[in-house]
Motif scaffolding. Structure first.
Motif, PDB file in Angstrom:
ATOM      1  N   ALA A 200       0.216 -65.173 -19.209  1.00  0.00           N
ATOM      2  CA  ALA A 200      -0.701 -65.225 -20.355  1.00  0.00           C
ATOM      3  C   ALA A 200      -0.513 -66.515 -21.148  1.00  0.00           C
ATOM      4  O   ALA A 200      -1.491 -67.131 -21.593  1.00  0.00           O
ATOM      5  CB  ALA A 200      -0.483 -64.014 -21.250  1.00  0.00           C
ATOM      6  N   VAL A 201       0.735 -66.936 -21.331  1.00  0.00           N
ATOM      7  CA  VAL A 201       1.001 -68.168 -22.078  1.00  0.00           C
ATOM      8  C   VAL A 201       0.439 -69.375 -21.337  1.00  0.00           C
ATOM      9  O   VAL A 201      -0.212 -70.244 -21.932  1.00  0.00           O
ATOM     10  CB  VAL A 201       2.515 -68.331 -22.320  1.00  0.00           C
ATOM     11  N   MET A 202       0.677 -69.443 -20.033  1.00  0.00           N
ATOM     12  CA  MET A 202       0.148 -70.563 -19.258  1.00  0.00           C
ATOM     13  C   MET A 202      -1.380 -70.551 -19.235  1.00  0.00           C
ATOM     14  O   MET A 202      -2.021 -71.604 -19.321  1.00  0.00           O
ATOM     15  CB  MET A 202       0.690 -70.503 -17.821  1.00  0.00           C
ATOM     16  N   ALA A 203      -1.972 -69.362 -19.126  1.00  0.00           N
ATOM     17  CA  ALA A 203      -3.432 -69.268 -19.144  1.00  0.00           C
ATOM     18  C   ALA A 203      -3.975 -69.747 -20.486  1.00  0.00           C
ATOM     19  O   ALA A 203      -5.010 -70.431 -20.535  1.00  0.00           O
ATOM     20  CB  ALA A 203      -3.878 -67.826 -18.870  1.00  0.00           C
ATOM     21  N   LEU A 204      -3.275 -69.408 -21.571  1.00  0.00           N
ATOM     22  CA  LEU A 204      -3.707 -69.855 -22.896  1.00  0.00           C
ATOM     23  C   LEU A 204      -3.588 -71.369 -23.032  1.00  0.00           C
ATOM     24  O   LEU A 204      -4.521 -72.045 -23.488  1.00  0.00           O
ATOM     25  CB  LEU A 204      -2.886 -69.161 -23.973  1.00  0.00           C
ATOM     26  N   PHE A 205      -2.444 -71.914 -22.638  1.00  0.00           N
ATOM     27  CA  PHE A 205      -2.240 -73.361 -22.732  1.00  0.00           C
ATOM     28  C   PHE A 205      -3.281 -74.124 -21.913  1.00  0.00           C
ATOM     29  O   PHE A 205      -3.938 -75.051 -22.400  1.00  0.00           O
ATOM     30  CB  PHE A 205      -0.835 -73.726 -22.265  1.00  0.00           C
ATOM     31  N   TYR A 206      -3.414 -73.736 -20.640  1.00  0.00           N
ATOM     32  CA  TYR A 206      -4.349 -74.432 -19.768  1.00  0.00           C
ATOM     33  C   TYR A 206      -5.793 -74.190 -20.204  1.00  0.00           C
ATOM     34  O   TYR A 206      -6.629 -75.100 -20.158  1.00  0.00           O
ATOM     35  CB  TYR A 206      -4.163 -73.967 -18.321  1.00  0.00           C
TER      36      TYR A 206
END
Length: 302
Positions: A200-206
């Motif tokens: 979820a964090v990587m999806a948010l950042f990207y």
């Protein structure tokens, strides 16, 4: 009879200082957002004169009307949603497997590959060689020119690798291998379901990065029908400002007209900011729980 820890005078002073600091931080973050929202629906004359400094005055939705009357806005929204979804999926497909491989102790040469990855954080080929490479691959004026060159962030790989190392027990992986699980099965069926916070964090950042990106589109896209939202909004702002500036000798009536155009340009500018940021703001609450867990990577666990 219950007993509690008595707060000392220093503890109370420290707590008060914390509240004051949090309140000031809230004001610093809240005021610009409130100002932009109010300015986007206020009479541009009150904004230009400084009469409107927090709450809207002379409410008007002319700025939003001008923005959404432009058919290119809706096409840009569709393009940006497509680029963001496809780009984020590609980012995750590259980042997570690479991070997991580097987190495995039995991966031969992981130190070498980690070092080679980190070199790219300090040295790059530059804009011209990158453009020539993208052109040589035939990706100019295509969606892939916005996605492939930025398919991975080395920093995100390092963060994801840290999560896998600290949150996925090595014993669990060893038990799965003893049961005959392959590395791919272990990653897909065991590791990924336990890694929702970092996903979820990587999806948010990207996702946020892809949504806000406009420079790659400015460099690689020639067809305006393929422009993302950010590039279209940039064009609107540039055209509004150019139209408001004018040039040459002017009389009083022309000066008044130019002043009106400048006020409308400012109104459109604030409306554009809101239009571009609202989708991200609406999505963030659904990922907040995972985001808070993800940023605690590496913290002390008890």
């Amino acid at each position: 009879m219950t007993s509690g820890i008595k707060e000392t005078r220093r503890d109370r002073i420290f707590l008060i200082c914390n509240y004051v600091y949090v309140f000031l931080a809230f004001l610093i973050v809240f005021y610009p957002v409130a100002y932009i929202v109010s300015a986007s629906i206020s009479d541009p004359k009150t904004v230009a004169s400084g009469e409107m400094w927090l709450w809207p005055k002379g409410i008007t939705f002319d700025g939003y009307q001008r923005v959404f009357e432009n058919a290119n806005i809706w096409r840009g929204y569709g393009n940006t949603i497509l680029y963001t979804l496809v780009g984020t999926v590609v980012n995750l497909l590259v980042t997570l497997p690479a991070a997991y491989a580097l987190s495995r102790r039995d991966f031969v040469g992981r130190g070498f590959f980690t070092g080679m990855f980190m070199v790219t954080m300090f040295f790059g080929g530059g804009l011209v060689p990158t453009y020539l490479l993208v052109k040589g691959l035939g990706m100019v004026d295509t969606m892939w020119a916005l996605i492939i060159p930025s398919a991975v962030s080395i920093w995100n790989i390092i963060v994801s690798r840290t999560f896998f190392q600290s949150s996925i027990p090595i014993e669990l992986q060893e038990a799965a291998q003893i049961d005959g699980s392959t590395n791919m099965h272990l990653f897909v069926r065991i590791v990924l379901p336990l890694s929702m916070p970092i996903i979820a964090v990587m999806a948010l950042f990207y996702g946020v990065g892809n949504w806000n990106s406009y420079f790659s589109a400015l460099i690689y896209l020639n067809d305006s029908a393929k422009y993302p939202l950010q590039l279209i909004l940039r064009q609107i702002l540039v055209l509004q400002e150019m139209g408001a500036q004018g040039g040459g000798a002017i009389d009083a009536s022309t000066a008044a007209a130019m002043n009106t155009k400048a006020e409308v340009a400012a109104l459109v500018k604030y409306a554009v900011i809101i239009v571009a940021t609202v989708p991200v703001i609406l999505i963030y609450p659904f990922l907040q729980r995972y985001f808070v867990q993800g940023v605690m990577i590496g913290s002390v666990k008890g």
